[in-house]
Design an enzyme around this catalytic site. Structure first.
Site, PDB file in Angstrom:
ATOM      1  N   GLU A 439       0.822  -1.353  -0.034  1.00 50.38           N
ATOM      2  CA  GLU A 439       0.039   0.011   0.063  1.00 50.38           C
ATOM      3  C   GLU A 439       0.879   1.167   0.099  1.00 50.38           C
ATOM      4  O   GLU A 439       0.610   2.450   0.606  1.00 50.38           O
ATOM      5  CB  GLU A 439      -0.915  -0.114   1.197  1.00 50.38           C
ATOM      6  CG  GLU A 439      -2.428   0.316   0.914  1.00 50.38           C
ATOM      7  CD  GLU A 439      -2.552   0.460  -0.466  1.00 50.38           C
ATOM      8  OE1 GLU A 439      -2.913  -0.542  -1.034  1.00 50.38           O
ATOM      9  OE2 GLU A 439      -2.680   1.821  -1.075  1.00 50.38           O
TER      10      GLU A 439
HETATM   11  C1  FAD Z   1       2.241  -9.692   0.821  1.00 54.74           C
HETATM   12  C2  FAD Z   1       2.142  -8.394  -0.324  1.00 54.74           C
HETATM   13  C3  FAD Z   1       0.703  -8.082  -0.749  1.00 54.74           C
HETATM   14  C4  FAD Z   1       0.438  -7.176  -1.750  1.00 54.74           C
HETATM   15  N1  FAD Z   1      -0.740  -6.834  -2.016  1.00 54.74           N
HETATM   16  C5  FAD Z   1      -1.093  -6.282  -3.059  1.00 54.74           C
HETATM   17  C6  FAD Z   1      -2.218  -6.066  -3.537  1.00 54.74           C
HETATM   18  O1  FAD Z   1      -3.351  -6.678  -3.086  1.00 54.74           O
HETATM   19  N2  FAD Z   1      -2.395  -5.314  -4.871  1.00 54.74           N
HETATM   20  C7  FAD Z   1      -1.471  -4.921  -5.287  1.00 54.74           C
HETATM   21  O2  FAD Z   1      -1.613  -4.030  -6.695  1.00 54.74           O
HETATM   22  N3  FAD Z   1      -0.160  -4.670  -4.658  1.00 54.74           N
HETATM   23  C8  FAD Z   1       0.119  -5.542  -3.697  1.00 54.74           C
HETATM   24  N4  FAD Z   1       1.351  -5.547  -3.214  1.00 54.74           N
HETATM   25  C9  FAD Z   1       2.249  -4.940  -3.762  1.00 54.74           C
HETATM   26  C10 FAD Z   1       2.846  -3.692  -2.997  1.00 54.74           C
HETATM   27  O3  FAD Z   1       2.000  -2.654  -2.967  1.00 54.74           O
HETATM   28  C11 FAD Z   1       4.136  -3.572  -3.471  1.00 54.74           C
HETATM   29  O4  FAD Z   1       5.260  -4.495  -3.356  1.00 54.74           O
HETATM   30  C12 FAD Z   1       4.762  -1.943  -3.069  1.00 54.74           C
HETATM   31  O5  FAD Z   1       4.011  -0.804  -3.425  1.00 54.74           O
HETATM   32  C13 FAD Z   1       6.404  -1.805  -3.468  1.00 54.74           C
HETATM   33  O6  FAD Z   1       6.457  -2.029  -4.701  1.00 54.74           O
HETATM   34  P1  FAD Z   1       7.434  -2.744  -5.218  1.00 54.74           P
HETATM   35  O7  FAD Z   1       7.639  -4.142  -4.757  1.00 54.74           O
HETATM   36  O8  FAD Z   1       7.761  -2.968  -6.663  1.00 54.74           O
HETATM   37  O9  FAD Z   1       8.763  -2.079  -4.829  1.00 54.74           O
HETATM   38  P2  FAD Z   1       9.801  -0.851  -5.561  1.00 54.74           P
HETATM   39  O10 FAD Z   1       8.952   0.088  -6.004  1.00 54.74           O
HETATM   40  O11 FAD Z   1      10.587  -1.538  -6.510  1.00 54.74           O
HETATM   41  O12 FAD Z   1      10.653  -0.024  -4.429  1.00 54.74           O
HETATM   42  C14 FAD Z   1      11.742  -0.796  -3.864  1.00 54.74           C
HETATM   43  C15 FAD Z   1      12.484   0.236  -2.777  1.00 54.74           C
HETATM   44  O13 FAD Z   1      12.522   1.420  -3.365  1.00 54.74           O
HETATM   45  C16 FAD Z   1      11.984   2.379  -2.775  1.00 54.74           C
HETATM   46  N5  FAD Z   1      11.261   3.524  -3.803  1.00 54.74           N
HETATM   47  C17 FAD Z   1      10.894   3.275  -5.005  1.00 54.74           C
HETATM   48  N6  FAD Z   1      10.501   4.327  -5.654  1.00 54.74           N
HETATM   49  C18 FAD Z   1      10.633   5.513  -4.743  1.00 54.74           C
HETATM   50  C19 FAD Z   1      10.637   6.782  -4.967  1.00 54.74           C
HETATM   51  N7  FAD Z   1      10.194   7.465  -5.717  1.00 54.74           N
HETATM   52  N8  FAD Z   1      11.186   7.390  -3.828  1.00 54.74           N
HETATM   53  C20 FAD Z   1      11.890   6.890  -2.828  1.00 54.74           C
HETATM   54  N9  FAD Z   1      11.730   5.559  -2.571  1.00 54.74           N
HETATM   55  C21 FAD Z   1      11.433   4.751  -3.692  1.00 54.74           C
HETATM   56  C22 FAD Z   1      10.872   1.857  -1.966  1.00 54.74           C
HETATM   57  O14 FAD Z   1      10.556   2.883  -0.832  1.00 54.74           O
HETATM   58  C23 FAD Z   1      11.506   0.812  -1.715  1.00 54.74           C
HETATM   59  O15 FAD Z   1      12.269   0.692  -0.687  1.00 54.74           O
HETATM   60  C24 FAD Z   1       1.451  -6.607  -2.427  1.00 54.74           C
HETATM   61  C25 FAD Z   1       2.973  -6.930  -2.129  1.00 54.74           C
HETATM   62  C26 FAD Z   1       2.993  -7.738  -1.014  1.00 54.74           C
HETATM   63  C27 FAD Z   1       4.514  -8.258  -0.611  1.00 54.74           C
END
Ligand code: FAD
Length: 597
Positions: A439
């Protein structure tokens, strides 16, 4: 192993004594929300959470969900619990009675949500996402879509999901690639969504997916994303379940925690395309999805409160039971339970006081949401909406980050046994970990706070809020009580630190936004710590005015004052550290880029 006991007295205190239920009850549509009704709802929810959901929490962790041939089987017991949960009317507690909901304000449903999550966070995710889908459809769907989907979602006969994430599109949703090709009165959706919570399961007869995708000529970026309803089973003309849609769960993730909640990789349109129905206008999907996301952000903040409360209860039971060492300074030489040791008491008090501050903050944000939605005056609705918008990333980011630390303290109180899975303390730490990631990670919440909620509106709402917090000073000064004077001293310093850091943020954002964002997470933590301290100070004032030695509630109110004082003396001093980190540390954060990692 402890059993969950809903902290009903503290919840009653927050909703009735601290935040003024009478004022919420005066909002149009809330006339029936009396103190007795709130008591009854909290009592019943507490019984359900403790009696039905809590006993399934370990099995959720140990057994987990299973995927066989595209079918996800939930943890044994979850399906029946969800049936009972739905029959009890808990899914639609805050939803409009027009769709079968109970129409209770968010300040009440937020507290019940804390209970579900304390008892069983994996389970609670399913109704939370369903309630979010209901909100999005109720606000942006057509009357036909609302009639077709809302009653069955609100009743829990069907459940909802949120489909944003794709392998290349996580924090940055502008990279969403799923496609939606128009065909007659619907679209054919194709693409892969990852990490979809409760994307497939056997607890309800249909799953209604809210999916972000792009239509063929959509512009690049976030302005080209549309929102679609993609049901697992299509509906016949009579509204009954018809053919299976072209979508499936291709795998479920093996995770650090929340094993009872299936996290699904969903494939849409492998054959002909999954039938989807556009919500609202094309290319405005992300804006609509924010209705669901802002609700979910508040709810994930509640998850943080919940898991921290559960970790505290678990540690407290252990600390009273575990005998180790002798009481310092005692002549008897008798071995004592570890709760007698000053450092264990420090850890327990830190858990307790932080949880109380977090609960008060989440409930305060919910009360502002209720006013933003329901207040009779348009200008007041706008004012409360701005405050709610400001607080949303703080509740999400601060409560979840704190929950990880608190659950970790819970492990520490267990000593070596905390590291051993049998005691259950480790599960809370593992479960808590995701709350600061999904989220929107803490980094993303902090960017939102500093960029959209502070800099964009030149700090207007934040400054008004800081002034409101300063207003408590004369009330604290008027009470001659050592605890109040200590709280007053620390709070004054904390509010000033927040004020200074806000001014600095506004200047830095104008000069070089990267500099401001380098300090965004400490700023979010500063905001949470000070707002939590202010609400604890308000709690102490309320408790002081109710303190009566003859009353059976004497210990409760004395405990509230002790808790507020502890928070002021142990947490509020962090405000200075955060301020210093923001103002003096942001340069070096950026300077690190000059070095090779
Ligand atoms: C158990 C679980 C349940 C989930 N449920 C859902 C769901 O129901 N529906 C859904 O759509 N998604 C869901 N997600 C996805 C979740 O919302 C994302 O994993 C999350 O938003 C982070 O995206 P990412 O994993 O691609 O990480 P990334 O975006 O790759 O981020 C990696 C790191 O980089 C940092 N970062 C990235 N961009 C920036 C920026 N602009 N400024 C500063 N820091 C940054 C982040 O803070 C993080 O530390 C779920 C994930 C998990 C693990």
């Amino acid at each position: 192993m402890s059993t969950y006991v809903a902290p009903i007295r503290d919840m009653q205190f927050v909703v009735k004594e601290l935040l003024g239920l009478e004022e919420i009850a005066r909002l149009p549509g809330c006339e029936e929300v009396t103190g007795d009704l709130v008591d009854a709802v909290l009592e019943e929810a507490g019984k359900f959470a403790a009696g039905v959901l809590d006993p399934l929490n370990r099995a959720g962790d140990e057994v987990g969900c299973k995927l066989v041939d595209g079918v996800v089987t939930s943890v044994p017991g979850f399906k029946d619990a969800f049936r009972q949960f739905s029959e009890g009317g808990w899914v639609g507690l805050a939803n409009d009675p027009q769709w079968g909901g109970q129409g209770l304000p968010h300040i009440v449903s937020g507290l019940t949500s804390e209970m579900w999550n304390s008892a069983n966070m994996s389970f609670a995710l399913c109704p939370m996402l369903t309630a979010g889908a209901v909100l999005a459809l109720a606000r942006h769907g057509t009357p036909e879509q609302q009639a077709a989907y809302l009653p069955n979602l609100v009743s829990g006969k069907w459940t909802g999901t949120m489909n944003l994430t794709e392998p290349q599109a996580g924090s940055d949703l502008s990279a969403v690639r799923s496609k939606a090709i128009p065909e007659g009165n619907h679209f054919l959706v194709q693409g892969t969504k990852i990490f979809i919570t409760w994307g497939e399961h056997d607890m309800a007869e249909n799953v209604i997916h809210m999916v972000l995708a792009r239509t063929p000529d959509a512009p690049e970026g976030v302005k080209g994303i549309s929102l679609f309803i993609v049901p697992k089973f299509l509906l016949g003309k009579d509204g009954k379940l018809g053919a299976r849609n072209d979508l499936k769960c291709v795998s479920i993730e093996h995770k650090l925690g929340i094993h009872g909640s299936p996290t699904c990789v969903m494939s849409y349109g492998d054959s002909l395309g999954a039938v989807g129905y556009l919500v609202g206008e094309e290319n405005r999907g992300l804006e609509y999805m924010f209705t669901m996301m802002n609700f979910a952000r508040l709810e994930v903040g509640n998850e943080g409160v919940a898991i921290a409360e559960r970790a505290y209860q678990h540690a407290l039971v252990y600390a009273k039971d575990r005998v180790q060492g002798r009481e310092t300074g005692s002549k008897s030489g008798e071995r004592v339970a570890i709760i007698q040791h000053p450092d264990v008491r420090r850890m327990l008090m830190s858990m307790k006081s932080q949880v109380e501050a977090m609960r008060a903050l989440a409930a305060y944000a919910s009360a502002n949401l209720d006013r933003a939605l329901l207040h009779a005056e348009k200008s007041e609705r706008a004012r409360y909406q701005s405050l709610f918008d400001l607080l949303t990333p703080v509740v999400k980011g601060w409560c979840t980050e704190q929950s990880i630390e608190i659950a970790s303290t819970g492990v520490q109180i267990h000593g070596g046994m905390g590291f051993i899975e049998e005691t259950g303390a480790a599960q809370y730490l593992r479960d808590a970990r995701i709350t600061a990631i999904y989220e929107g990670t803490t980094g993303i919440q902090a960017n939102d706070l500093v960029g959209r909620k502070i800099a964009y509106e030149k700090g207007v709402t934040a400054k008004q809020f800081i002034e409101e917090m300063r207003g408590i000073d004369s009330h604290l000064a008027a009470v001659a009580h050592p605890a109040m004077q200590s709280i007053r001293r620390e709070l004054t310093i904390g509010i000033q630190a927040l004020s200074d850091a806000t001014d600095w943020m506004l200047g830095a954002y104008g000069r070089d936004a990267r500099l401001a964002l380098a300090g965004a997470v400490p700023y979010l933590k500063l905001f949470g710590t000070v707002t939590g301290g202010w609400l604890m100070a308000r709690s102490a004032l309320v408790a002081k005015s109710s303190l009566d030695e003859q009353s059976p509630e004497f210990d409760f109110y004395r405990g509230k004052i002790a808790s507020a004082r502890f928070f002021a003396e142990h947490q509020l001093p962090l405000a200075q550290t955060f301020k210093s980190e923001i103002i003096h540390g942001s340069e070096s954060t950026l300077a690190l880029e000059a070095h090779q990692f």
